[in-house]
Design an enzyme around this catalytic site. Sequence first.
Site, PDB file in Angstrom:
ATOM      1  N   LYS A 128      -1.113   2.819   1.899  1.00 40.61           N
ATOM      2  CA  LYS A 128      -0.204   3.881   1.448  1.00 40.61           C
ATOM      3  C   LYS A 128       0.690   4.410   2.585  1.00 40.61           C
ATOM      4  CE  LYS A 128      -1.474   3.757  -2.849  1.00 40.61           C
ATOM      5  NZ  LYS A 128      -2.239   2.510  -2.944  1.00 40.61           N
TER       6      LYS A 128
HETATM    7  C1  LIG Z   1      -0.631   3.797  -9.002  1.00 31.86           C
HETATM    8  C2  LIG Z   1      -1.968   3.974  -8.341  1.00 31.86           C
HETATM    9  N1  LIG Z   1      -2.786   4.926  -8.804  1.00 31.86           N
HETATM   10  C3  LIG Z   1      -3.995   5.130  -8.249  1.00 31.86           C
HETATM   11  C4  LIG Z   1      -4.438   4.391  -7.194  1.00 31.86           C
HETATM   12  C5  LIG Z   1      -5.803   4.633  -6.638  1.00 31.86           C
HETATM   13  O1  LIG Z   1      -5.765   5.083  -5.317  1.00 31.86           O
HETATM   14  P1  LIG Z   1      -7.095   5.098  -4.436  1.00 31.86           P
HETATM   15  O2  LIG Z   1      -7.277   3.730  -3.880  1.00 31.86           O
HETATM   16  O3  LIG Z   1      -6.797   6.123  -3.364  1.00 31.86           O
HETATM   17  O4  LIG Z   1      -8.208   5.524  -5.309  1.00 31.86           O
HETATM   18  C6  LIG Z   1      -3.617   3.394  -6.662  1.00 31.86           C
HETATM   19  C7  LIG Z   1      -4.097   2.606  -5.518  1.00 31.86           C
HETATM   20  O5  LIG Z   1      -3.577   1.657  -5.063  1.00 31.86           O
HETATM   21  C8  LIG Z   1      -2.343   3.172  -7.250  1.00 31.86           C
HETATM   22  O6  LIG Z   1      -1.537   2.208  -6.797  1.00 31.86           O
END
Ligand SMILES: Cc1ncc(COP(=O)(O)O)c(C=O)c1O
Length: 402
Positions: A200
Site C-alpha cells: 500500500k
Molecule cells: C480493495 C481492498 N480492500 C481491502 C483490502 C484488505 O486490506 P488488508 O490486507 O489490510 O486487510 C485490500 C488489500 O489488498 C484491498 O485491495
Amino acid sequence: MTIETRETLAVEGGVPVRASFLPYHQPLVDAADEQAVVETLRSGWLTTGPRTKRFEKDLAAYAGAAYCVAVNSCTAALHLALEAVGVGAGDEVITSPITFASTANVIVHQGARPVFVDVEPDTFNIDATCIERAVTPRTKALIPVDFAGQPCDLDAVMSIGVRHGLPVIEDAAHSIGAGYKGRRVGGVADMTCFSFYATKNITSGEGGALTTNRQEWADRIAVMALHGISRDAWKRYGSEGYRHWDIIAPGYKYNMFDLQAALVRSQFDKIDAFHDRRVALKSRLDDGLRDLQEIAFPAERAWAAHAYHLYPIVVRSEMLRADRDTIMNAIQAENVGIGIHFRAVHLHPYYVETFGFARGMFPVAEYYSDRTISLPLYPRMSDADADDVVAAVRKVIARYRR
Ligand SMILES: Cc1ncc(COP(=O)(O)O)c(C=O)c1O
C-alpha cells in the site's frame, strides 16, 4: 514514439527486456523508519500503546475525521465496521465485484449476503445508479471501494445511503491521501477503512485503520478490536497500575500494536513525497503507453485527487491474438512483475457455489476482470525501471497485435 519490430519474446526464447526481474512491488523503507522501529523495540512497550494512540490522532486529523481506530488490517476495519452498524444474519450489504476478497468475505463473516452491483465502464468504480436498484428492505450497509486509489462518487453513494438509512463504509484500502471534491478521503463517508499492507501507499507490513465522525461507532470498534474488553484495556499493564477489565462482548484480536504504529507513523511523514514520486512515474508510464490502441486506461474524474495506488491497464484482447493471461505471462517473462486487480469476486468458486452468482450478471466488471493487468508503480522504482515496463508492454503488444 517507438516503432516496434516484432522481436522474439522472452517466452519464445528471445532476450528479455530486463536482465533482472523488476518485482511488482517493493516497499520503500528508509533509515527514519528503521530508527522508529528500533526505538520502539528498545522502549519496553511493544503492543498497543502510546505510538498507536499517536498514530490514531494524527490520521484522524489528516483525514478530517473526529475519530480513528488503528487495527491490524483493512480487513479487520471492514469487519468491525459491519459489526458496529449491526449487520447480521439475513442482512444484505451492497458492494463492488471489482475488489479484493476481504471486502466481500467480511460480509459473509457477519452472516450477511454480499450483493454485488456493476461498475462504471470508464473508472471501474462502483456504479451508483446500480446501487439504487439493488437496495431491498434487507439492505443494511453499502461498501463502495476506491478502486486503484481514485475515490468513488461519494456524494452519489452517500445520498443513496441517506435516502435509505444505510451507513456508507468506504473501502479506502487503495486511497489514503486521495481527495474527493476538495475533502480528504477518511472525512467524507460514514466510516472509512484504510490498509497499510506491504504493497500500500504507506505501510506497516500489515495494518489498517478506520476513521469516522461517530463516537458511538468508534467506541464500539475500539472495544471489539481488543477482545470486547472495556475501552483502554491496552493500559492494563501501564504506569497507572493494574485495573480490572470487563468483557462486554465477544470481540476480536484486531488491535494495531506499537511496532506497526511506529513504522506506519514514520511512513506517514513521507506520504506527500511518495505521492509525488507516484505521479511522476505514472506520467512516465502514460507517456510511453498512451498511443497503444490495444490498451485502455481507467478514466479520472475531474473532482478526484487520485492516490495512484495501482496502474491498471485494460488489455483489449479483441484487438490482439492473445488473451490477458498470455499477455500477462509474456510481460513477466520479459522480467517485469505484474499484478491482477482484480478478477471479479462474484466469479470466484465460493461465491458462485454459495450465492449462485454467475457470468453475465455484471458485464462491465466481467469485461474488466478478464482483461486487466496492473503494472508496477511504486516510489522505489527508478525512471529506468518505468522505461523497462513500457518497453516490455510495447514489445508484447507488438508481437500479438492483429
Ligand atoms: C480493495 C481492498 N480492500 C481491502 C483490502 C484488505 O486490506 P488488508 O490486507 O489490510 O486487510 C485490500 C488489500 O489488498 C484491498 O485491495
